[in-house]
Write an enzyme that holds these catalytic residues in place. Structure first.
Site, PDB file in Angstrom:
ATOM      1  N   ASN A  92      30.825  38.484  32.318  1.00  0.00           N
ATOM      2  CA  ASN A  92      31.070  38.908  33.694  1.00  0.00           C
ATOM      3  C   ASN A  92      31.845  37.884  34.519  1.00  0.00           C
ATOM      4  O   ASN A  92      32.547  38.260  35.459  1.00  0.00           O
ATOM      5  CB  ASN A  92      29.710  39.188  34.368  1.00  0.00           C
ATOM      6  CG  ASN A  92      29.818  39.308  35.867  1.00  0.00           C
ATOM      7  OD1 ASN A  92      30.355  40.287  36.385  1.00  0.00           O
ATOM      8  ND2 ASN A  92      29.323  38.301  36.588  1.00  0.00           N
ATOM      9  N   SER A 143      35.220  44.648  32.774  1.00  0.00           N
ATOM     10  CA  SER A 143      36.661  44.704  32.919  1.00  0.00           C
ATOM     11  C   SER A 143      37.010  44.944  34.383  1.00  0.00           C
ATOM     12  O   SER A 143      36.325  44.468  35.287  1.00  0.00           O
ATOM     13  CB  SER A 143      37.231  45.805  32.018  1.00  0.00           C
ATOM     14  OG  SER A 143      38.631  45.876  32.116  1.00  0.00           O
ATOM     15  N   TYR A 157      46.027  38.722  36.164  1.00  0.00           N
ATOM     16  CA  TYR A 157      44.648  39.208  36.020  1.00  0.00           C
ATOM     17  C   TYR A 157      44.621  40.513  35.229  1.00  0.00           C
ATOM     18  O   TYR A 157      43.818  40.688  34.308  1.00  0.00           O
ATOM     19  CB  TYR A 157      44.069  39.408  37.421  1.00  0.00           C
ATOM     20  CG  TYR A 157      42.669  39.962  37.488  1.00  0.00           C
ATOM     21  CD1 TYR A 157      41.567  39.138  37.285  1.00  0.00           C
ATOM     22  CD2 TYR A 157      42.441  41.300  37.807  1.00  0.00           C
ATOM     23  CE1 TYR A 157      40.274  39.635  37.383  1.00  0.00           C
ATOM     24  CE2 TYR A 157      41.162  41.811  37.906  1.00  0.00           C
ATOM     25  CZ  TYR A 157      40.080  40.970  37.696  1.00  0.00           C
ATOM     26  OH  TYR A 157      38.800  41.473  37.789  1.00  0.00           O
ATOM     27  N   LYS A 161      42.673  41.085  31.630  1.00  0.00           N
ATOM     28  CA  LYS A 161      41.636  42.107  31.493  1.00  0.00           C
ATOM     29  C   LYS A 161      42.045  43.167  30.464  1.00  0.00           C
ATOM     30  O   LYS A 161      41.218  43.647  29.684  1.00  0.00           O
ATOM     31  CB  LYS A 161      41.376  42.774  32.847  1.00  0.00           C
ATOM     32  CG  LYS A 161      40.576  41.925  33.822  1.00  0.00           C
ATOM     33  CD  LYS A 161      39.151  41.720  33.365  1.00  0.00           C
ATOM     34  CE  LYS A 161      38.265  41.171  34.481  1.00  0.00           C
ATOM     35  NZ  LYS A 161      36.876  40.918  34.021  1.00  0.00           N
ATOM     36  N   THR A 192      31.434  42.752  46.031  1.00  0.00           N
ATOM     37  CA  THR A 192      31.114  41.516  45.326  1.00  0.00           C
ATOM     38  C   THR A 192      31.758  40.342  46.062  1.00  0.00           C
ATOM     39  O   THR A 192      32.249  40.493  47.181  1.00  0.00           O
ATOM     40  CB  THR A 192      31.640  41.567  43.884  1.00  0.00           C
ATOM     41  OG1 THR A 192      33.073  41.662  43.920  1.00  0.00           O
ATOM     42  CG2 THR A 192      31.080  42.777  43.136  1.00  0.00           C
TER      43      THR A 192
END
Length: 294
Positions: A92, A143, A157, A161, A192
């Site tokens: 994660n 992901s 990024y 991923k 988040t």
């Protein structure tokens, strides 16, 4: 025919990376509240003493793990040889760097890929022999919708991923005969710590990109005002249930992809349309480049 999997009827031991906030912390709390064993990790546990105390008070462990460490496989070996068997590995931990693709330095792209691809791969490569020996294990790779359809400025990024997604799809087929599951969790935007984990490329933005979507994205993420649409706790409850085969996960143990988020559903439709359009335009070409007589 889909593979069938069996899960032991006992508390599972979960190793989760990136537990200091966001998805990792939410899932860690769920795991413990449901009676499972937790090994929580973060790069620097000293920064979150209250969270470490919370986990350890509930019987879990919180260990320092830098997923960029090229010797991180030894971390898995130390846990296993110390008497704890890792049943569920959740990759994660991560961050995102923003810039137009042409503006990244090679070092920035390498660092992004190290954290988002090579880091998880080293842990996976180390834990799989133990899982194969026991004929059980679950690997969860968190992901991103960026792996499907990355927004302008997220090229490094998105690529990292997408690389992990590609590995996961192949590996899921390879390890299924050993009763080992590989689940790719593909979230959209959530509440988040992503905004606070934002990095901007160090090179100045070329003038041609001023006012572009990439520039707007960079300004939004750097402002700290980014607000995700999804509820991280609801998302992690779903992940938990799919891993243990309860609730929405009951009878769905063979599923390899878990999409999460209203905005992600729209992005999936964009990708479906992208491929459908390509086949509509080039389908006749695609089907007519074979060797004669084959």
């Amino acid at each position: 025919m889909a593979a069938t999997f069996t899960t032991p009827k006992r508390p599972l031991t979960w190793l989760i990376t990136g537990c200091s906030s966001g998805f990792g912390l939410s899932l860690a709390r769920l795991v413990q509240s449901n009676g499972h064993n937790l090994i929580a990790t973060s790069r620097n546990p000293a920064r979150t003493p209250d969270l470490v105390a919370e986990v350890e008070k509930a019987g879990g462990r919180w260990l320092a793990l830098d997923v960029d460490d090229k010797n991180s496989g030894q971390f898995i070996d130390d846990i296993e040889k110390g008497g704890q068997q890792i049943d569920v590995l959740v990759n994660n931990a991560g961050y995102c760097i923003f810039a137009p693709a042409e503006s990244f330095t090679e070092e920035e792209v390498q660092a992004q890929t190290e954290t988002m691809y090579f880091g998880p791969y080293r842990l996976i490569r180390s834990v799989l022999p133990y899982m194969r020996q026991r004929r059980f294990g679950v690997i969860v790779n968190v992901s991103s919708g960026a792996a499907l359809e990355g927004r302008d400025s997220m090229g490094a990024y998105a690529a990292a991923k997408a690389a992990l997604d590609g590995l996961s799809r192949v590996m899921a087929k390879e390890v299924a005969p050993f009763n080992i599951r590989v689940l790719t969790v593909q979230p959209g935007t959530f509440n988040t710590n992503m905004g606070n984990a934002t990095k901007l490329g160090r090179n100045p933005l070329p003038d041609d990109y001023k006012g572009s979507v990439a520039d707007q994205m960079m300004q939004l993420m750097a402002s700290g005002k980014f607000q995700g649409d999804g509820d991280k706790d609801k998302a992690m409850k779903t992940v938990y249930e799919v891993v243990v085969g309860e609730g929405v996960g009951a009878g769905r143990e063979s599923e390899r992809l878990l999409p999460l988020g209203r905005d992600l559903a729209a992005r999936i439709k964009t990708v479906q349309d992208y491929y459908a359009h390509a086949i509509e335009v080039f389908g006749d070409v695609c089907n007519n480049v074979y060797q004669e007589g084959k």
